[in-house]
Motif scaffolding. Structure first.
Motif, PDB file in Angstrom:
ATOM      1  N   VAL A  18       0.868  -1.180   0.000  1.00 24.86           N
ATOM      2  CA  VAL A  18       0.000   0.000   0.000  1.00 24.86           C
ATOM      3  C   VAL A  18       0.902   1.226   0.000  1.00 24.86           C
ATOM      4  CG1 VAL A  18      -1.929  -1.096   1.206  1.00 24.86           C
ATOM      5  CG2 VAL A  18      -0.216   0.135   2.518  1.00 24.86           C
ATOM      6  N   THR A  19       0.355   2.337  -0.437  1.00 23.38           N
ATOM      7  CA  THR A  19       1.097   3.600  -0.425  1.00 23.38           C
ATOM      8  C   THR A  19       0.744   4.372   0.855  1.00 23.38           C
ATOM      9  OG1 THR A  19      -0.646   4.866  -1.527  1.00 23.38           O
ATOM     10  CG2 THR A  19       0.951   3.711  -2.958  1.00 23.38           C
ATOM     11  N   PRO A  20       1.587   5.333   1.213  1.00 21.22           N
ATOM     12  CA  PRO A  20       1.241   6.162   2.371  1.00 21.22           C
ATOM     13  C   PRO A  20      -0.120   6.843   2.207  1.00 21.22           C
ATOM     14  CG  PRO A  20       3.534   6.489   1.823  1.00 21.22           C
ATOM     15  CD  PRO A  20       2.926   5.635   0.714  1.00 21.22           C
ATOM     16  N   PHE A  21      -0.438   7.288   0.993  1.00 20.69           N
ATOM     17  CA  PHE A  21      -1.731   7.927   0.746  1.00 20.69           C
ATOM     18  C   PHE A  21      -2.882   6.953   0.976  1.00 20.69           C
ATOM     19  CE2 PHE A  21      -5.289   8.890  -2.086  1.00 20.69           C
ATOM     20  CZ  PHE A  21      -5.633  10.145  -1.623  1.00 20.69           C
ATOM     21  N   GLN A  22      -2.741   5.724   0.476  1.00 24.91           N
ATOM     22  CA  GLN A  22      -3.790   4.724   0.649  1.00 24.91           C
ATOM     23  C   GLN A  22      -4.002   4.403   2.128  1.00 24.91           C
ATOM     24  OE1 GLN A  22      -2.031   1.761  -1.896  1.00 24.91           O
ATOM     25  NE2 GLN A  22      -3.543   2.142  -3.522  1.00 24.91           N
ATOM     26  N   LEU A  23      -2.915   4.269   2.873  1.00 25.43           N
ATOM     27  CA  LEU A  23      -3.034   3.998   4.302  1.00 25.43           C
ATOM     28  C   LEU A  23      -3.731   5.154   5.012  1.00 25.43           C
ATOM     29  CD1 LEU A  23      -2.516   2.171   6.702  1.00 25.43           C
ATOM     30  CD2 LEU A  23      -0.223   3.176   6.877  1.00 25.43           C
ATOM     31  N   LYS A  24      -3.378   6.377   4.636  1.00 25.28           N
ATOM     32  CA  LYS A  24      -4.006   7.553   5.246  1.00 25.28           C
ATOM     33  C   LYS A  24      -5.502   7.587   4.939  1.00 25.28           C
ATOM     34  CE  LYS A  24      -3.704  12.568   5.404  1.00 25.28           C
ATOM     35  NZ  LYS A  24      -3.066  13.776   4.890  1.00 25.28           N
ATOM     36  N   GLU A  25      -5.872   7.291   3.713  1.00 32.15           N
ATOM     37  CA  GLU A  25      -7.294   7.260   3.328  1.00 32.15           C
ATOM     38  C   GLU A  25      -8.049   6.173   4.099  1.00 32.15           C
ATOM     39  OE1 GLU A  25      -9.168   9.211   0.938  1.00 32.15           O
ATOM     40  OE2 GLU A  25      -7.465  10.473   1.475  1.00 32.15           O
ATOM     41  N   ALA A  29     -11.155   6.512   6.779  1.00 30.33           N
ATOM     42  CA  ALA A  29     -12.401   5.756   6.657  1.00 30.33           C
ATOM     43  C   ALA A  29     -12.664   4.956   7.928  1.00 30.33           C
ATOM     44  CB  ALA A  29     -12.333   4.821   5.445  1.00 30.33           C
ATOM     45  N   GLN A  30     -11.616   4.444   8.531  1.00 34.10           N
ATOM     46  CA  GLN A  30     -11.761   3.678   9.771  1.00 34.10           C
ATOM     47  C   GLN A  30     -12.331   4.550  10.886  1.00 34.10           C
ATOM     48  OE1 GLN A  30      -8.148   2.493  11.751  1.00 34.10           O
ATOM     49  NE2 GLN A  30      -9.061   0.558  12.414  1.00 34.10           N
ATOM     50  N   VAL A  31     -11.909   5.791  10.952  1.00 33.27           N
ATOM     51  CA  VAL A  31     -12.433   6.711  11.960  1.00 33.27           C
ATOM     52  C   VAL A  31     -13.928   6.929  11.751  1.00 33.27           C
ATOM     53  CG1 VAL A  31     -12.364   9.115  12.753  1.00 33.27           C
ATOM     54  CG2 VAL A  31     -10.227   7.872  12.372  1.00 33.27           C
ATOM     55  N   ILE A  32     -14.342   7.057  10.506  1.00 37.43           N
ATOM     56  CA  ILE A  32     -15.746   7.328  10.196  1.00 37.43           C
ATOM     57  C   ILE A  32     -16.615   6.087  10.359  1.00 37.43           C
ATOM     58  CG2 ILE A  32     -17.350   8.005   8.360  1.00 37.43           C
ATOM     59  CD1 ILE A  32     -15.004   9.736   7.239  1.00 37.43           C
ATOM     60  N   GLY A  38      -7.078  -3.391   8.200  1.00 30.32           N
ATOM     61  CA  GLY A  38      -6.915  -4.337   7.093  1.00 30.32           C
ATOM     62  C   GLY A  38      -8.190  -4.493   6.296  1.00 30.32           C
ATOM     63  N   THR A  39      -9.306  -4.583   6.988  1.00 27.32           N
ATOM     64  CA  THR A  39     -10.601  -4.691   6.324  1.00 27.32           C
ATOM     65  C   THR A  39     -10.874  -3.440   5.492  1.00 27.32           C
ATOM     66  OG1 THR A  39     -11.434  -6.071   8.104  1.00 27.32           O
ATOM     67  CG2 THR A  39     -13.080  -5.037   6.677  1.00 27.32           C
ATOM     68  N   CYS A  40     -10.582  -2.289   6.047  1.00 26.30           N
ATOM     69  CA  CYS A  40     -10.781  -1.035   5.303  1.00 26.30           C
ATOM     70  C   CYS A  40      -9.932  -1.022   4.035  1.00 26.30           C
ATOM     71  CB  CYS A  40     -10.431   0.168   6.172  1.00 26.30           C
ATOM     72  SG  CYS A  40     -11.576   0.479   7.520  1.00 26.30           S
ATOM     73  N   LEU A  41      -8.668  -1.432   4.141  1.00 27.64           N
ATOM     74  CA  LEU A  41      -7.778  -1.438   2.975  1.00 27.64           C
ATOM     75  C   LEU A  41      -8.296  -2.374   1.886  1.00 27.64           C
ATOM     76  CD1 LEU A  41      -4.398  -1.415   4.890  1.00 27.64           C
ATOM     77  CD2 LEU A  41      -5.150   0.341   3.260  1.00 27.64           C
ATOM     78  N   VAL A  42      -8.783  -3.536   2.275  1.00 27.09           N
ATOM     79  CA  VAL A  42      -9.309  -4.496   1.295  1.00 27.09           C
ATOM     80  C   VAL A  42     -10.603  -3.972   0.685  1.00 27.09           C
ATOM     81  CG1 VAL A  42     -10.290  -6.812   1.014  1.00 27.09           C
ATOM     82  CG2 VAL A  42      -8.178  -6.499   2.340  1.00 27.09           C
ATOM     83  N   GLU A  43     -11.516  -3.485   1.514  1.00 25.53           N
ATOM     84  CA  GLU A  43     -12.800  -2.991   1.001  1.00 25.53           C
ATOM     85  C   GLU A  43     -12.635  -1.790   0.079  1.00 25.53           C
ATOM     86  OE1 GLU A  43     -15.222  -2.372   4.456  1.00 25.53           O
ATOM     87  OE2 GLU A  43     -15.815  -4.480   4.545  1.00 25.53           O
ATOM     88  N   MET A  44     -11.606  -0.986   0.323  1.00 26.78           N
ATOM     89  CA  MET A  44     -11.366   0.187  -0.522  1.00 26.78           C
ATOM     90  C   MET A  44     -10.583  -0.179  -1.785  1.00 26.78           C
ATOM     91  SD  MET A  44     -10.577   2.978   2.459  1.00 26.78           S
ATOM     92  CE  MET A  44     -10.743   4.470   1.478  1.00 26.78           C
ATOM     93  N   GLY A  45     -10.198  -1.455  -1.907  1.00 28.60           N
ATOM     94  CA  GLY A  45      -9.483  -1.906  -3.094  1.00 28.60           C
ATOM     95  C   GLY A  45      -8.005  -1.572  -3.090  1.00 28.60           C
ATOM     96  N   PHE A  46      -7.449  -1.217  -1.940  1.00 29.22           N
ATOM     97  CA  PHE A  46      -6.046  -0.836  -1.848  1.00 29.22           C
ATOM     98  C   PHE A  46      -5.132  -2.036  -1.605  1.00 29.22           C
ATOM     99  CE2 PHE A  46      -7.508   3.493  -0.029  1.00 29.22           C
ATOM    100  CZ  PHE A  46      -7.736   3.974  -1.303  1.00 29.22           C
TER     101      PHE A  46
END
Length: 69
Positions: A18-25, A29-32, A38-46
């Motif tokens: 993942v990129t730093p930008f993808q992790l930040k995004e 999303a995790q906060v919201i 990990g689930t957020c990264l997979v669901e966002m397609g990162f």
């Protein structure tokens, strides 16, 4: 002294999965929406689910279960 395992986001960054930008995004999303990063990264397609499984296995010192045979 207890050594803490690296965070999953740090592992994925270190492996260039993942990129730093993808992790930040994903963290935003995790906060919201809640859930695990990990689930957020997979669901966002990162991140692919199998790459996440490998990183989680590394983090916990156990073999990963993946979809690939």
């Amino acid at each position: 002294m207890l050594k803490l395992a690296p965070r999953i986001g740090e592992l994925l960054l270190g492996e260039s999965l993942v990129t730093p930008f993808q992790l930040k995004e994903a963290l935003a999303a995790q906060v919201i929406y809640g859930g695990r990063i990990g689930t957020c990264l997979v669901e966002m397609g990162f991140c692919d689910i199998d790459h996440l499984a490998l990183a989680l296995g590394e983090q916990h010192g156990v073999p990963a279960a993946s979809r690939r045979a």
